[in-house]
Structures are given as structure tokens and as C-alpha cells.
Design a protein around this motif. Sequence first.
Motif, PDB file in Angstrom:
ATOM      1  N   SER A   1       0.577  -0.851  -0.107  1.00 31.05           N
ATOM      2  CA  SER A   1       0.003  -0.044  -0.135  1.00 31.05           C
ATOM      3  C   SER A   1       0.737   1.107   0.102  1.00 31.05           C
ATOM      4  CB  SER A   1      -0.612   0.087   0.975  1.00 31.05           C
ATOM      5  OG  SER A   1      -1.589   1.587   1.171  1.00 31.05           O
ATOM      6  N   GLY A   2       0.387   1.745  -0.689  1.00 32.69           N
ATOM      7  CA  GLY A   2       1.095   3.233  -1.002  1.00 32.69           C
ATOM      8  C   GLY A   2       2.598   3.519  -2.490  1.00 32.69           C
ATOM      9  N   HIS A   3       2.811   2.742  -2.315  1.00 31.79           N
ATOM     10  CA  HIS A   3       3.953   2.240  -3.180  1.00 31.79           C
ATOM     11  C   HIS A   3       3.713   2.606  -4.448  1.00 31.79           C
ATOM     12  CE1 HIS A   3       7.132  -0.628  -1.090  1.00 31.79           C
ATOM     13  NE2 HIS A   3       6.748   0.450  -0.101  1.00 31.79           N
ATOM     14  N   ALA A   4       3.909   3.871  -5.133  1.00 40.30           N
ATOM     15  CA  ALA A   4       4.048   4.337  -6.987  1.00 40.30           C
ATOM     16  C   ALA A   4       4.769   3.575  -7.350  1.00 40.30           C
ATOM     17  CB  ALA A   4       4.042   5.985  -6.912  1.00 40.30           C
ATOM     18  N   THR A   5       5.891   3.276  -7.660  1.00 38.27           N
ATOM     19  CA  THR A   5       6.408   2.252  -8.626  1.00 38.27           C
ATOM     20  C   THR A   5       6.079   0.626  -8.213  1.00 38.27           C
ATOM     21  OG1 THR A   5       7.867   4.040  -8.201  1.00 38.27           O
ATOM     22  CG2 THR A   5       8.352   2.519  -9.320  1.00 38.27           C
ATOM     23  N   LEU A   6       5.593   0.012  -9.466  1.00 36.42           N
ATOM     24  CA  LEU A   6       5.106  -0.889  -9.725  1.00 36.42           C
ATOM     25  C   LEU A   6       6.521  -2.229 -10.922  1.00 36.42           C
ATOM     26  CD1 LEU A   6       2.381  -3.534  -9.334  1.00 36.42           C
ATOM     27  CD2 LEU A   6       3.593  -4.024 -10.961  1.00 36.42           C
ATOM     28  N   TYR A   7       7.145  -2.750 -10.588  1.00 41.99           N
ATOM     29  CA  TYR A   7       7.835  -3.577 -11.015  1.00 41.99           C
ATOM     30  C   TYR A   7       7.070  -5.069 -11.721  1.00 41.99           C
ATOM     31  CZ  TYR A   7      10.846  -0.279  -9.294  1.00 41.99           C
ATOM     32  OH  TYR A   7      11.306   0.466  -8.900  1.00 41.99           O
ATOM     33  N   TRP A   8       7.233  -5.576 -13.081  1.00 44.20           N
ATOM     34  CA  TRP A   8       7.117  -7.210 -13.630  1.00 44.20           C
ATOM     35  C   TRP A   8       8.665  -7.895 -13.942  1.00 44.20           C
ATOM     36  CZ3 TRP A   8       3.001 -10.272 -12.621  1.00 44.20           C
ATOM     37  CH2 TRP A   8       2.275  -9.975 -12.254  1.00 44.20           C
ATOM     38  N   TYR A   9       9.136  -8.147 -13.417  1.00 41.26           N
ATOM     39  CA  TYR A   9      10.133  -9.521 -13.938  1.00 41.26           C
ATOM     40  C   TYR A   9       9.880 -10.594 -13.894  1.00 41.26           C
ATOM     41  CZ  TYR A   9      12.775  -5.906 -11.320  1.00 41.26           C
ATOM     42  OH  TYR A   9      13.483  -4.759 -10.633  1.00 41.26           O
TER      43      TYR A   9
ATOM     44  N   ASP B   1      15.810   6.242 -14.459  1.00 40.31           N
ATOM     45  CA  ASP B   1      14.894   5.080 -13.238  1.00 40.31           C
ATOM     46  C   ASP B   1      14.957   3.880 -14.154  1.00 40.31           C
ATOM     47  OD1 ASP B   1      12.338   8.045 -12.366  1.00 40.31           O
ATOM     48  OD2 ASP B   1      14.407   7.260 -11.523  1.00 40.31           O
ATOM     49  N   LYS B   2      16.023   3.688 -14.525  1.00 40.99           N
ATOM     50  CA  LYS B   2      16.372   2.127 -15.616  1.00 40.99           C
ATOM     51  C   LYS B   2      16.874   1.251 -14.265  1.00 40.99           C
ATOM     52  CE  LYS B   2      17.940  -0.269 -19.068  1.00 40.99           C
ATOM     53  NZ  LYS B   2      18.529  -0.314 -20.738  1.00 40.99           N
ATOM     54  N   ILE B   3      16.682  -0.057 -14.266  1.00 40.11           N
ATOM     55  CA  ILE B   3      16.975  -0.427 -12.660  1.00 40.11           C
ATOM     56  C   ILE B   3      17.893  -1.699 -13.451  1.00 40.11           C
ATOM     57  CG2 ILE B   3      16.245  -2.140 -10.865  1.00 40.11           C
ATOM     58  CD1 ILE B   3      15.166   0.453 -10.411  1.00 40.11           C
TER      59      ILE B   3
ATOM     60  N   GLN C   1       8.209  -1.173 -15.389  1.00 39.17           N
ATOM     61  CA  GLN C   1       8.207  -1.003 -14.061  1.00 39.17           C
ATOM     62  C   GLN C   1       6.849   0.357 -14.722  1.00 39.17           C
ATOM     63  OE1 GLN C   1      11.778   1.027 -13.617  1.00 39.17           O
ATOM     64  NE2 GLN C   1      10.829   2.488 -12.656  1.00 39.17           N
ATOM     65  N   PHE C   2       5.840   0.681 -13.679  1.00 42.13           N
ATOM     66  CA  PHE C   2       4.803   1.696 -13.850  1.00 42.13           C
ATOM     67  C   PHE C   2       5.292   2.578 -12.674  1.00 42.13           C
ATOM     68  CE2 PHE C   2       1.455   0.091 -16.372  1.00 42.13           C
ATOM     69  CZ  PHE C   2       1.755  -2.048 -16.472  1.00 42.13           C
ATOM     70  N   GLN C   3       5.029   3.430 -12.968  1.00 38.40           N
ATOM     71  CA  GLN C   3       5.146   4.978 -11.954  1.00 38.40           C
ATOM     72  C   GLN C   3       3.900   5.338 -12.042  1.00 38.40           C
ATOM     73  OE1 GLN C   3       7.385   5.394  -9.760  1.00 38.40           O
ATOM     74  NE2 GLN C   3       6.080   7.412  -8.856  1.00 38.40           N
TER      75      GLN C   3
ATOM     76  N   ALA D   1       7.234  -6.835  -7.718  1.00 36.96           N
ATOM     77  CA  ALA D   1       8.321  -5.612  -6.856  1.00 36.96           C
ATOM     78  C   ALA D   1       7.169  -4.522  -6.377  1.00 36.96           C
ATOM     79  CB  ALA D   1       9.955  -6.080  -7.099  1.00 36.96           C
ATOM     80  N   SER D   2       7.773  -3.872  -5.594  1.00 37.04           N
ATOM     81  CA  SER D   2       6.960  -2.310  -5.872  1.00 37.04           C
ATOM     82  C   SER D   2       8.360  -1.833  -5.224  1.00 37.04           C
ATOM     83  CB  SER D   2       5.729  -2.108  -4.976  1.00 37.04           C
ATOM     84  OG  SER D   2       5.378  -2.621  -3.648  1.00 37.04           O
ATOM     85  N   SER D   3       8.057  -0.277  -4.626  1.00 36.40           N
ATOM     86  CA  SER D   3       9.004   0.875  -3.525  1.00 36.40           C
ATOM     87  C   SER D   3       8.160   1.570  -4.377  1.00 36.40           C
ATOM     88  CB  SER D   3      10.430   0.553  -4.701  1.00 36.40           C
ATOM     89  OG  SER D   3       9.976   1.037  -6.289  1.00 36.40           O
ATOM     90  N   LEU D   4       8.516   2.860  -3.049  1.00 38.45           N
ATOM     91  CA  LEU D   4       8.137   3.968  -2.702  1.00 38.45           C
ATOM     92  C   LEU D   4       7.982   4.847  -4.530  1.00 38.45           C
ATOM     93  CD1 LEU D   4       8.671   4.495   1.629  1.00 38.45           C
ATOM     94  CD2 LEU D   4       6.580   4.675  -0.146  1.00 38.45           C
TER      95      LEU D   4
END
Lengths: 113, 110
Positions: free
Chosen positions: A27-35, B96-98, A48-50, A93-96
Motif C-alpha cells: 500500500s502506498g507504493h507508486a512504483t511497480l515492476y514485473w520481472y 529510473d532504469k533498473i 515498470q509502472f509509475q 515488486a514495488s517501491s515507494l
Amino acid sequence: EAGVAQSPRYKIIEKRQSVAFWCNPISGHATLYWYQQILGQGPKLLIQFQNNGVVDDSQLPKDRFSAERLKGVDSTLKIQPAKLEDSAVYLCASSLDPSGTQYFGPGTRLTVT
Amino acid sequence: RKEVEQDPGPFNVPEGATVAFNCTYSNSASQSFFWYRQDCRKEPKLLMSVYSSGNEDGRFTAQLNRASQYISLLIRDSKLSDSATYLCVVNLNRDDKIIFGKGTRLHILP
């Protein structure tokens, strides 16, 4: 605090079938990733989504893979049609924010036969 | 040169020994660096961030060498529970590239 949730945990499909994975970030994480992580390799960023916008999808095979995060929270990743080489673990994955620590979900292990 | 490179190992190290491994990166504009740990059939988890001045967390020390473009991870007094794959992560803050490395496998031997 709840972590990143993913479902299903395991999926077995035949080639040329379709499959979808779901991710609920912290909750609250704006950034979401699929790997995509193939056995013996490191995770490869697919998208990667923002919030609900795409930041990077340069490694997403767009002819068969699609992803969305319509309301900026949950996300789905779809493969249609699947190929044998898509067998892998799909990690969300997600990050703030984009520079912050990434927290990973347990992943979905996909087997394409 | 690959964007992020790691020696895949495996490193087979006796318990109690010190082990170190490096990760090289190709883009000098890289800004953020991390070490993640991944246990077999589990998701990656953050081990530590890597700061310009170097940082230490218990038995683990991470360092950044910008001139030679590599980061390092040192594990002292290794434990059996340290057996895992260690993933190097580089963040190009500019866009912002990982980028994840392929990981270094570590086996601590009893």
C-alpha cells in the motif's frame, strides 16, 4: 505491514494458451515492476509502472506480453499466446519511488508444456 | 560490455571464512547500487544499499569504486545460512532504469 501479493503461485499451461498473473503491491507504493526470472539467471525487468503510467517496457515482448495498472494499484501481466521459452518465475515488486528499495512478491512459477 | 556483470560462481567457502565478490557496471552515470540476496526458489530480498562512502552491517561490508566502476560485497565469519545467490542491482537514476546482475552463487561448507 502486508507484503507484495501475487497469484497464482503456480501455473502450468500448454504452448499457445493464454495466462494472466495478478499483483497487489504494498500500500502506498507508486512504483511497480514485473520481472521474468529464468532458472539460473537474474531477474529481467519486463515493465515498470509509475502509478498507472509506463516508465520502461523496453524488454517486454509486446507481440505476446501485455501489462496494465489501470488504477495505479493492482497490476496484471498477460501472455498470449505462450511459448515454451516463457517458462520462468514472474516476479512482481514495488517501491515507494523509482530509486527506493524494491520489495518482491513470492512470484508465479509458470511452466509451458 | 554488459551493463551489470557478476561472476556466477559458485563460490564454495568453508564456514567461518571471509568471502568477497564484485559486480562491475558499464554506465558511469549509474547512481544507486544495491545487493540483494535470493535463496533457492524464493524471491530476492534487499541485503544492503551501497553508499559512496561504503557501509557495513554486521558481518557484511559493501563498497563502491566509481573510478573502476564496480561494487563489492564482503562477508566475514561466514555462516551456513549465508548460502544463497547474491544479486547486484544498479539504478540509472537518470531514467529510473533498473538492472539486475545474474547473481553470484555462494555455498558455505560445514
